[in-house]
Design a protein around this motif. Structure first.
Motif: not given
Length: 166
Positions: A49-55, A59-64, A74-81
């Motif tokens: 959610q925009p503005g929440k800590d995890t967001w 936004q600051a660049g964390a990959d996970t 819960a875990m949110i991980t950016k993936v290349r594909e």
């Protein structure tokens, strides 16, 4: 990692996949079977959610980003594909008896198709891809056919096919 059985619930849009999965999950849980679900979303999603800590972390660049509480994690991980189902299953806890996916109709996994007559009379899958069919149409294609509300029958099929304990 243990080889966790996996089955994909597939069907046309608005065929009732999520509704049936809710019934099936409740039925399996009533039998003390530990269920993991994986939902495929071709459109992309965002649970931050925009503005929440995890967001803000993301936004600051964390990959996970992981968020944890005494009740859930819960875990949110950016993936290349996009990850394959097998890659996702490697991440899933070993404390799971079965993985049920919603979608992934093109993945090479056993499938149960949900087909309602009001959504058409063509199936997405061929009989050799299916271990079962949930429908209001009396199909005769060489796989077990269940009524739209027969979660207990599908749970029996899964227990027998994958030797799930209860």
């Amino acid at each position: 990692m243990a080889n966790i059985p996996m089955v994909s619930i597939v069907g046309k849009s608005d065929a009732g996949k999520t509704t049936f999965m809710e019934k099936l999950i409740k039925e399996l849980k009533a039998r003390n079977i530990k269920v993991c679900t994986i939902k495929h979303d071709v459109h992309g999603f965002d649970i931050d959610q925009p503005g929440k800590d995890t967001w803000r972390h993301s936004q600051a660049g964390a990959d996970t980003v992981v968020i944890s509480s005494p009740q859930k994690m819960a875990m949110i991980t950016k993936v290349r594909e996009e990850l394959s189902l097998d890659q996702i299953a490697e991440i899933v806890s070993d404390d799971t008896d079965i993985i049920i996916t919603e979608g992934y109709k093109r993945a090479n996994k056993p499938k149960i198709e949900i087909s309602r007559s009001e959504r058409g009379t063509e199936l997405l899958c061929t009989p050799d891809e299916l271990i079962g069919l949930v429908s209001d149409i009396p199909w005769s294609i060489g796989v077990p056919v269940f009524q739209l509300d027969d979660a207990p029958g599908v749970a029996d099929l899964l227990q027998d096919k994958f030797k799930l304990r209860s």
